[in-house]
Design a protein around this motif. Structure first.
Motif, short mmCIF file in Angstrom:
data_model
loop_
_atom_site.label_atom_id
_atom_site.label_comp_id
_atom_site.label_asym_id
_atom_site.label_seq_id
_atom_site.Cartn_x
_atom_site.Cartn_y
_atom_site.Cartn_z
N THR A 195 0.84 -1.19 -0.08
CA THR A 195 -0.01 -0.13 0.18
C THR A 195 0.94 1.15 0.11
OG1 THR A 195 -0.17 -0.56 2.43
CG2 THR A 195 -2.04 -0.80 0.81
N ARG A 219 2.55 6.11 -2.86
CA ARG A 219 3.60 6.67 -3.53
C ARG A 219 3.36 7.15 -5.24
NH1 ARG A 219 6.58 4.47 0.94
NH2 ARG A 219 6.83 2.65 -0.19
N ASP A 263 1.76 10.20 9.04
CA ASP A 263 0.20 9.72 9.41
C ASP A 263 -0.49 8.78 8.46
OD1 ASP A 263 -0.12 11.76 11.48
OD2 ASP A 263 -0.86 12.97 10.01
N ALA A 315 -2.92 7.17 5.73
CA ALA A 315 -3.81 7.66 4.59
C ALA A 315 -5.29 7.18 4.95
CB ALA A 315 -3.45 6.90 3.44
N GLY A 367 2.19 -4.09 4.23
CA GLY A 367 2.03 -2.97 4.65
C GLY A 367 0.46 -2.52 4.87
N ARG A 391 -2.93 -2.41 8.46
CA ARG A 391 -2.48 -1.64 9.60
C ARG A 391 -3.33 -1.30 10.54
NH1 ARG A 391 1.78 0.24 5.59
NH2 ARG A 391 3.51 1.50 6.91
N GLN A 415 -8.80 -2.34 8.82
CA GLN A 415 -8.33 -2.66 7.60
C GLN A 415 -8.32 -4.07 7.49
OE1 GLN A 415 -4.64 -0.91 6.71
NE2 GLN A 415 -5.72 1.27 6.55
P1 AMP Z 1 5.37 2.10 3.96
O1 AMP Z 1 5.77 1.92 2.65
O2 AMP Z 1 4.63 0.55 4.22
O3 AMP Z 1 6.33 2.12 4.89
O4 AMP Z 1 4.21 3.08 3.96
C1 AMP Z 1 4.64 4.31 3.93
C2 AMP Z 1 3.40 5.22 4.13
O5 AMP Z 1 2.35 4.94 3.70
C3 AMP Z 1 2.85 5.13 5.91
O6 AMP Z 1 3.74 5.62 6.72
C4 AMP Z 1 1.48 5.80 5.72
O7 AMP Z 1 1.60 7.11 5.64
C5 AMP Z 1 1.10 5.32 4.55
N1 AMP Z 1 0.44 3.80 4.39
C6 AMP Z 1 1.05 2.76 3.73
N2 AMP Z 1 0.18 1.74 4.11
C7 AMP Z 1 -0.92 2.06 4.67
C8 AMP Z 1 -2.17 1.59 5.37
N3 AMP Z 1 -2.57 0.29 4.91
N4 AMP Z 1 -2.93 2.47 5.66
C9 AMP Z 1 -2.82 3.78 5.66
N5 AMP Z 1 -1.69 4.41 5.40
C10 AMP Z 1 -0.87 3.45 4.82
#
Ligand code: AMP
Length: 187
Positions: free
Chosen positions: A31, A36, A57, A59, A85, A88, A92
């Motif tokens: 995710t 990104r 934060d 999403a 990811g 979380r 979810q």
């Molecule tokens: P990651 O690449 O998994 O470290 O995610 C980077 C950022 O994306 C996180 O710190 C959140 O801001 C957002 N993000 C990733 N996955 C989620 C999710 N399942 N729910 C909400 N925000 C997410």
């Protein structure tokens, strides 16, 4: 088979997911990467997401659940998913459960990469130099860690009772972790 790689930020979920993708021909659903991409492609929601990510934060469930839904219902991904990811939060996790049921799928393996806080900070500091992510600075890392403990860890308590749950020492070397995961997936 469908797999969840679970763990705090910096646990090595993405690295291990990539290894499984290569060895077992699965599709990685990260995710973080999907979000990104929205930023990179300057979509309507991209600007908001950029702010959310750089502050550490989450999403909104609305955005993330929609991205996940598309991935789960994509026929080429069926029974070949690695979730990295996601989920979380408990909401979810419930959403994932119902989407999988709706698409006649289930989770076959859950891996928890258990890593201590010091390793997380060291790893994210190293990643910062390589990937230049805006959320890989110390303040944001600590915030993401706290959010993990507060919001994501309850999901772990929920999954750890399941028979397909495997805890792996995430402080080990990358290759050792990969080999433990591969052994379990190969049985
Ligand atoms: P990651 O690449 O998994 O470290 O995610 C980077 C950022 O994306 C996180 O710190 C959140 O801001 C957002 N993000 C990733 N996955 C989620 C999710 N399942 N729910 C909400 N925000 C997410």
């Amino acid at each position: 088979m469908n797999v969840i790689i679970f763990g705090p930020p910096g646990a090595g979920k993405g690295t291990q997911a990539l290894n499984i993708v290569k060895k077992f021909k699965l599709y990685q659903i990260s995710t973080g990467d999907l979000l990104r991409n929205e930023v990179k492609n300057q979509t309507i929601i991209g600007k908001d997401i950029e702010n959310i990510i750089s502050k550490g934060d989450f999403a909104t469930d609305e955005i993330v659940n929609e991205l996940i839904k598309n991935a789960i219902f994509d026929p080429q991904n069926k029974n070949k998913l690695i979730f990295d990811g996601y989920p979380r939060s408990l909401s979810q996790a419930k959403n994932l459960d119902s989407l999988l049921k709706e698409s006649n799928q289930k989770i076959d393996f859950i891996f928890f990469l258990n890593v201590n806080k010091k390793t997380i900070i060291d790893r994210i500091e190293k990643r910062k130099a390589l990937e230049k992510r805006t959320d890989d600075n110390l303040t944001t890392i600590l915030k993401r860690y706290d959010t993990y403990m507060e919001t994501t860890k309850p999901v772990l308590d929920f999954y750890s009772k399941k028979s397909n749950f495997h805890e792996i020492d995430g402080d080990d070397k990358i290759e050792e972790i990969s080999s433990k995961i591969e052994q379990i997936l190969s049985v």
